[in-house]
Scaffold this motif. Sequence first.
Motif, PDB file in Angstrom:
ATOM      1  N   VAL A  30      30.708 -24.622   5.867  1.00  0.00           N
ATOM      2  CA  VAL A  30      31.161 -25.503   4.787  1.00  0.00           C
ATOM      3  C   VAL A  30      30.560 -26.889   4.987  1.00  0.00           C
ATOM      4  O   VAL A  30      30.513 -27.404   6.108  1.00  0.00           O
ATOM      5  CB  VAL A  30      32.701 -25.610   4.762  1.00  0.00           C
ATOM      6  CG1 VAL A  30      33.155 -26.625   3.725  1.00  0.00           C
ATOM      7  CG2 VAL A  30      33.325 -24.249   4.476  1.00  0.00           C
ATOM      8  N   VAL A  31      30.084 -27.491   3.893  1.00  0.00           N
ATOM      9  CA  VAL A  31      29.575 -28.849   3.940  1.00  0.00           C
ATOM     10  C   VAL A  31      30.679 -29.794   3.471  1.00  0.00           C
ATOM     11  O   VAL A  31      31.224 -29.634   2.381  1.00  0.00           O
ATOM     12  CB  VAL A  31      28.326 -29.014   3.049  1.00  0.00           C
ATOM     13  CG1 VAL A  31      27.859 -30.466   3.067  1.00  0.00           C
ATOM     14  CG2 VAL A  31      27.214 -28.093   3.515  1.00  0.00           C
ATOM     15  N   LEU A  40      26.806 -34.072  -5.554  1.00  0.00           N
ATOM     16  CA  LEU A  40      26.449 -33.348  -4.333  1.00  0.00           C
ATOM     17  C   LEU A  40      27.174 -32.005  -4.272  1.00  0.00           C
ATOM     18  O   LEU A  40      26.578 -30.985  -3.909  1.00  0.00           O
ATOM     19  CB  LEU A  40      26.786 -34.180  -3.098  1.00  0.00           C
ATOM     20  CG  LEU A  40      25.789 -35.279  -2.720  1.00  0.00           C
ATOM     21  CD1 LEU A  40      26.333 -36.127  -1.579  1.00  0.00           C
ATOM     22  CD2 LEU A  40      24.441 -34.678  -2.329  1.00  0.00           C
ATOM     23  N   ALA A  41      28.455 -32.004  -4.618  1.00  0.00           N
ATOM     24  CA  ALA A  41      29.224 -30.754  -4.592  1.00  0.00           C
ATOM     25  C   ALA A  41      28.628 -29.748  -5.569  1.00  0.00           C
ATOM     26  O   ALA A  41      28.485 -28.552  -5.251  1.00  0.00           O
ATOM     27  CB  ALA A  41      30.686 -31.030  -4.929  1.00  0.00           C
ATOM     28  N   PHE A  42      28.263 -30.224  -6.757  1.00  0.00           N
ATOM     29  CA  PHE A  42      27.676 -29.337  -7.765  1.00  0.00           C
ATOM     30  C   PHE A  42      26.355 -28.753  -7.273  1.00  0.00           C
ATOM     31  O   PHE A  42      26.108 -27.543  -7.378  1.00  0.00           O
ATOM     32  CB  PHE A  42      27.455 -30.114  -9.072  1.00  0.00           C
ATOM     33  CG  PHE A  42      26.821 -29.293 -10.168  1.00  0.00           C
ATOM     34  CD1 PHE A  42      27.556 -28.363 -10.874  1.00  0.00           C
ATOM     35  CD2 PHE A  42      25.478 -29.456 -10.480  1.00  0.00           C
ATOM     36  CE1 PHE A  42      26.971 -27.600 -11.875  1.00  0.00           C
ATOM     37  CE2 PHE A  42      24.884 -28.702 -11.478  1.00  0.00           C
ATOM     38  CZ  PHE A  42      25.637 -27.768 -12.189  1.00  0.00           C
ATOM     39  N   LEU A  43      25.504 -29.610  -6.713  1.00  0.00           N
ATOM     40  CA  LEU A  43      24.201 -29.166  -6.208  1.00  0.00           C
ATOM     41  C   LEU A  43      24.366 -28.116  -5.114  1.00  0.00           C
ATOM     42  O   LEU A  43      23.712 -27.062  -5.140  1.00  0.00           O
ATOM     43  CB  LEU A  43      23.425 -30.361  -5.662  1.00  0.00           C
ATOM     44  CG  LEU A  43      22.131 -30.040  -4.895  1.00  0.00           C
ATOM     45  CD1 LEU A  43      21.107 -29.413  -5.828  1.00  0.00           C
ATOM     46  CD2 LEU A  43      21.568 -31.309  -4.251  1.00  0.00           C
ATOM     47  N   LEU A  44      25.230 -28.386  -4.161  1.00  0.00           N
ATOM     48  CA  LEU A  44      25.407 -27.482  -3.026  1.00  0.00           C
ATOM     49  C   LEU A  44      26.034 -26.156  -3.453  1.00  0.00           C
ATOM     50  O   LEU A  44      25.615 -25.081  -3.011  1.00  0.00           O
ATOM     51  CB  LEU A  44      26.265 -28.145  -1.955  1.00  0.00           C
ATOM     52  CG  LEU A  44      25.616 -29.366  -1.271  1.00  0.00           C
ATOM     53  CD1 LEU A  44      26.643 -30.128  -0.440  1.00  0.00           C
ATOM     54  CD2 LEU A  44      24.446 -28.947  -0.396  1.00  0.00           C
ATOM     55  N   ALA A  71      29.237 -23.547   0.369  1.00  0.00           N
ATOM     56  CA  ALA A  71      30.620 -23.986   0.176  1.00  0.00           C
ATOM     57  C   ALA A  71      30.756 -25.472   0.505  1.00  0.00           C
ATOM     58  O   ALA A  71      30.158 -25.960   1.464  1.00  0.00           O
ATOM     59  CB  ALA A  71      31.556 -23.165   1.062  1.00  0.00           C
ATOM     60  N   THR A  72      31.545 -26.173  -0.295  1.00  0.00           N
ATOM     61  CA  THR A  72      31.637 -27.631  -0.166  1.00  0.00           C
ATOM     62  C   THR A  72      33.078 -28.116  -0.281  1.00  0.00           C
ATOM     63  O   THR A  72      33.865 -27.563  -1.053  1.00  0.00           O
ATOM     64  CB  THR A  72      30.803 -28.319  -1.275  1.00  0.00           C
ATOM     65  OG1 THR A  72      29.490 -27.743  -1.313  1.00  0.00           O
ATOM     66  CG2 THR A  72      30.696 -29.811  -1.025  1.00  0.00           C
ATOM     67  N   ALA A 119      17.928 -31.038   4.264  1.00  0.00           N
ATOM     68  CA  ALA A 119      18.698 -31.640   5.354  1.00  0.00           C
ATOM     69  C   ALA A 119      19.940 -30.813   5.673  1.00  0.00           C
ATOM     70  O   ALA A 119      20.273 -30.593   6.845  1.00  0.00           O
ATOM     71  CB  ALA A 119      19.090 -33.070   4.992  1.00  0.00           C
ATOM     72  N   VAL A 120      20.626 -30.353   4.641  1.00  0.00           N
ATOM     73  CA  VAL A 120      21.843 -29.566   4.846  1.00  0.00           C
ATOM     74  C   VAL A 120      21.528 -28.231   5.522  1.00  0.00           C
ATOM     75  O   VAL A 120      22.189 -27.837   6.491  1.00  0.00           O
ATOM     76  CB  VAL A 120      22.565 -29.321   3.506  1.00  0.00           C
ATOM     77  CG1 VAL A 120      23.625 -28.230   3.651  1.00  0.00           C
ATOM     78  CG2 VAL A 120      23.212 -30.603   3.013  1.00  0.00           C
TER      79      VAL A 120
END
Length: 203
Positions: free
Chosen positions: A6-7, A20-24, A30-31, A115-116
């Motif tokens: 989870v990020v 960011l949540a939408f992109l991931l 999972a965010t 990066a993630v």
Amino acid sequence: MSGDSVVHVIDDDEGVRSSLAFLLECSEIATRTYDSAVQFLKAVPTMEHGCIITDVRMPEMNGLELVAKLKAMGVADPVIVITGHADVPMAIQAMHAGVSDFIEKPFSDEAILIAVRAALAEQQSKGELERERDLFQQRLATLSGREREVMEGLIEGKANKVIAYDLDISARTVEVYRANAMTKMGARTLSELVRMVMIARLA
């Protein structure tokens, strides 16, 4: 990508958190989002592991203070720091504190995803980081003495004019050495150069 990873996104700007949540999540990562470092710290004892994305400048507790707190708590999840252009010296401090990466605003979707994914992979293997370290060490070895001196000034956050004064050379000459160092290191931006040097210096 593992469903267990989870990020955790920490930013006081709701727009940044949401984008960011939408992109991931569109990338099947999972965010969880938090509007402050304080809110995130309350969730740490029960949080799912993965990686952490935090802004540098936030009220109550900034990103660097959060990094220090997490280290003291023994949280080993990799941390990615997001920074504005004016925050490069702070980001350098964060790299010294052991964060996984830092990214300057505005950043591309590709940059944050890379990066993630690298941060999540970091938990599984240190091999890629070691390969990067070796590569950047090889590139550092190609720098001339003066190029290295200029580079040291840059990663300390000094302006070209200050470096020129310190080395008793012209600002134009500093620009030439700076360009040479960036080219030899393969860095497109100052933040990339700093990241490369920090990785090269890892024990």
